[in-house]
Design a protein around this motif. Structure first.
Motif, PDB file in Angstrom:
ATOM      1  N   THR A  27       0.249  16.373  -8.223  1.00 29.11           N
ATOM      2  CA  THR A  27      -0.850  17.000  -8.487  1.00 29.11           C
ATOM      3  C   THR A  27      -1.445  16.054  -9.742  1.00 29.11           C
ATOM      4  O   THR A  27      -2.480  15.585  -9.853  1.00 29.11           O
ATOM      5  CB  THR A  27      -1.347  18.436  -8.621  1.00 29.11           C
ATOM      6  N   VAL A  28      -0.546  16.371 -10.801  1.00 26.08           N
ATOM      7  CA  VAL A  28      -0.878  15.822 -12.048  1.00 26.08           C
ATOM      8  C   VAL A  28      -1.095  14.196 -11.918  1.00 26.08           C
ATOM      9  O   VAL A  28      -2.009  13.721 -12.763  1.00 26.08           O
ATOM     10  CB  VAL A  28       0.223  16.028 -13.308  1.00 26.08           C
ATOM     11  N   LEU A  29      -0.278  13.715 -11.307  1.00 27.05           N
ATOM     12  CA  LEU A  29      -0.408  12.148 -11.223  1.00 27.05           C
ATOM     13  C   LEU A  29      -1.733  12.001 -10.409  1.00 27.05           C
ATOM     14  O   LEU A  29      -2.289  10.632 -10.736  1.00 27.05           O
ATOM     15  CB  LEU A  29       0.955  11.597 -10.778  1.00 27.05           C
ATOM     16  N   VAL A  30      -1.977  12.250  -9.319  1.00 27.46           N
ATOM     17  CA  VAL A  30      -3.032  12.264  -8.539  1.00 27.46           C
ATOM     18  C   VAL A  30      -4.260  12.232  -9.103  1.00 27.46           C
ATOM     19  O   VAL A  30      -5.286  11.306  -9.019  1.00 27.46           O
ATOM     20  CB  VAL A  30      -2.918  13.048  -7.209  1.00 27.46           C
ATOM     21  N   VAL A  31      -4.471  13.330  -9.948  1.00 25.70           N
ATOM     22  CA  VAL A  31      -5.584  13.637 -10.852  1.00 25.70           C
ATOM     23  C   VAL A  31      -5.882  12.559 -11.826  1.00 25.70           C
ATOM     24  O   VAL A  31      -6.786  12.053 -12.078  1.00 25.70           O
ATOM     25  CB  VAL A  31      -5.538  15.129 -11.333  1.00 25.70           C
ATOM     26  N   GLY A  32      -4.591  12.143 -12.462  1.00 27.12           N
ATOM     27  CA  GLY A  32      -4.534  11.094 -13.493  1.00 27.12           C
ATOM     28  C   GLY A  32      -4.967   9.808 -12.852  1.00 27.12           C
ATOM     29  O   GLY A  32      -5.929   8.938 -13.574  1.00 27.12           O
ATOM     30  N   ALA A  33      -4.574   9.514 -11.800  1.00 30.44           N
ATOM     31  CA  ALA A  33      -5.031   8.236 -11.074  1.00 30.44           C
ATOM     32  C   ALA A  33      -6.489   8.258 -10.543  1.00 30.44           C
ATOM     33  O   ALA A  33      -7.103   7.149 -10.692  1.00 30.44           O
ATOM     34  CB  ALA A  33      -3.933   8.115  -9.842  1.00 30.44           C
ATOM     35  N   LEU A  34      -6.892   9.480 -10.234  1.00 34.07           N
ATOM     36  CA  LEU A  34      -8.305   9.406  -9.707  1.00 34.07           C
ATOM     37  C   LEU A  34      -9.310   9.510 -10.910  1.00 34.07           C
ATOM     38  O   LEU A  34     -10.387   9.482 -10.764  1.00 34.07           O
ATOM     39  CB  LEU A  34      -8.559  10.719  -8.899  1.00 34.07           C
ATOM     40  N   ARG A  69      -8.418   4.156  -2.496  1.00 35.98           N
ATOM     41  CA  ARG A  69      -7.981   4.439  -1.275  1.00 35.98           C
ATOM     42  C   ARG A  69      -6.479   4.902  -1.298  1.00 35.98           C
ATOM     43  O   ARG A  69      -5.897   4.728  -2.386  1.00 35.98           O
ATOM     44  CB  ARG A  69      -8.119   2.902  -0.498  1.00 35.98           C
ATOM     45  N   PHE A  70      -5.929   5.423  -0.397  1.00 38.07           N
ATOM     46  CA  PHE A  70      -4.605   5.866  -0.119  1.00 38.07           C
ATOM     47  C   PHE A  70      -3.496   4.679  -0.732  1.00 38.07           C
ATOM     48  O   PHE A  70      -2.610   5.145  -1.424  1.00 38.07           O
ATOM     49  CB  PHE A  70      -4.233   6.372   1.340  1.00 38.07           C
ATOM     50  N   SER A  71      -3.900   3.538  -0.002  1.00 37.13           N
ATOM     51  CA  SER A  71      -2.897   2.543  -0.693  1.00 37.13           C
ATOM     52  C   SER A  71      -2.866   1.977  -2.155  1.00 37.13           C
ATOM     53  O   SER A  71      -1.897   1.829  -2.636  1.00 37.13           O
ATOM     54  CB  SER A  71      -2.894   1.213   0.280  1.00 37.13           C
ATOM     55  N   GLN A  72      -4.054   2.312  -2.854  1.00 35.83           N
ATOM     56  CA  GLN A  72      -4.288   2.115  -4.080  1.00 35.83           C
ATOM     57  C   GLN A  72      -3.567   3.428  -5.051  1.00 35.83           C
ATOM     58  O   GLN A  72      -2.807   3.029  -5.934  1.00 35.83           O
ATOM     59  CB  GLN A  72      -5.608   2.062  -4.348  1.00 35.83           C
ATOM     60  N   LEU A  73      -3.648   4.553  -4.431  1.00 32.48           N
ATOM     61  CA  LEU A  73      -3.080   5.612  -5.033  1.00 32.48           C
ATOM     62  C   LEU A  73      -1.526   5.416  -4.882  1.00 32.48           C
ATOM     63  O   LEU A  73      -0.635   5.782  -5.881  1.00 32.48           O
ATOM     64  CB  LEU A  73      -3.379   6.970  -4.159  1.00 32.48           C
ATOM     65  N   ALA A  74      -0.937   5.164  -3.909  1.00 36.23           N
ATOM     66  CA  ALA A  74       0.355   4.832  -3.653  1.00 36.23           C
ATOM     67  C   ALA A  74       0.951   4.097  -4.460  1.00 36.23           C
ATOM     68  O   ALA A  74       2.049   4.048  -5.170  1.00 36.23           O
ATOM     69  CB  ALA A  74       0.945   4.616  -2.030  1.00 36.23           C
ATOM     70  N   ALA A  75       0.210   2.684  -4.770  1.00 32.94           N
ATOM     71  CA  ALA A  75       0.516   1.790  -5.864  1.00 32.94           C
ATOM     72  C   ALA A  75       0.646   2.286  -7.078  1.00 32.94           C
ATOM     73  O   ALA A  75       1.505   1.681  -7.835  1.00 32.94           O
ATOM     74  CB  ALA A  75      -0.277   0.372  -5.343  1.00 32.94           C
ATOM     75  N   ARG A  76      -0.407   3.153  -7.382  1.00 34.24           N
ATOM     76  CA  ARG A  76      -0.565   3.536  -8.894  1.00 34.24           C
ATOM     77  C   ARG A  76       0.715   4.669  -9.169  1.00 34.24           C
ATOM     78  O   ARG A  76       0.800   4.789 -10.146  1.00 34.24           O
ATOM     79  CB  ARG A  76      -1.992   3.960  -8.987  1.00 34.24           C
ATOM     80  N   ILE A  77       0.948   5.251  -8.131  1.00 30.58           N
ATOM     81  CA  ILE A  77       1.853   6.527  -8.560  1.00 30.58           C
ATOM     82  C   ILE A  77       3.339   6.002  -8.063  1.00 30.58           C
ATOM     83  O   ILE A  77       3.662   6.289  -6.935  1.00 30.58           O
ATOM     84  CB  ILE A  77       1.484   7.920  -8.052  1.00 30.58           C
ATOM     85  N   ASP A  78       3.848   5.192  -8.934  1.00 32.49           N
ATOM     86  CA  ASP A  78       5.179   4.702  -8.446  1.00 32.49           C
ATOM     87  C   ASP A  78       6.180   5.769  -8.079  1.00 32.49           C
ATOM     88  O   ASP A  78       6.133   6.992  -8.919  1.00 32.49           O
ATOM     89  CB  ASP A  78       5.932   3.867  -9.765  1.00 32.49           C
ATOM     90  N   GLY A  79       6.730   5.812  -6.851  1.00 35.49           N
ATOM     91  CA  GLY A  79       7.735   6.779  -6.588  1.00 35.49           C
ATOM     92  C   GLY A  79       7.232   7.847  -5.626  1.00 35.49           C
ATOM     93  O   GLY A  79       8.150   8.343  -5.322  1.00 35.49           O
TER      94      GLY A  79
END
Length: 127
Positions: A27-34, A40-50
């Motif tokens: 959650t911390v990383l998703v909120v930070g990424a957004l 998009r989902f693929s952009q989030l997945a690329a931004r949040i390594d692991g």
């Protein structure tokens, strides 16, 4: 009907579920990424390594359920889906950014403390 004030120290208080959600690593990383806008989902997945696809999907669904993220589907072929923070999600940015900054600032101290603690433990297989 009036609800009693939230008290997370009480086991049946729903605020514990909220704390579980916002204290979750993903959650911390998703909120930070957004924080910079919709992704998009693929952009989030690329931004949040692991993060696995499963964990990202579960986290986004939970955040959407809690009203912290919106999911917008654009009618095109193939369909485009974007995730964005809601007003409530935006209010999480500042405290979660403070938490992230604290972790970055104190990481060296914590790593040193862990090394010292582990070194002081007696050997597990000492005869």
């Amino acid at each position: 009907m009036d609800r009693p004030p939230a008290d997370p120290y009480q086991r049946d208080c729903p605020s514990r579920q909220v704390l579980d959600r916002i204290g979750d690593r993903w959650t911390v990383l998703v909120v930070g990424a957004l924080s910079d806008g919709p992704l998009r989902f693929s952009q989030l997945a690329a931004r949040i390594d692991g993060v696995s696809q499963k964990m990202l999907t579960q986290t986004l669904r939970a955040l959407e359920r809690d009203g912290l993220v919106t999911r917008t589907i654009y009618p095109q072929v193939p369909p485009r889906v974007e995730y964005e923070l809601t007003e409530a999600g935006v209010t999480l940015q500042e405290p979660l950014q403070a938490l992230e900054n604290w972790a970055k600032t104190h990481m060296p101290t914590i790593l040193t403390a862990r090394q010292q603690y582990d070194a002081a433990l007696p050997a597990v297989n000492t005869p």
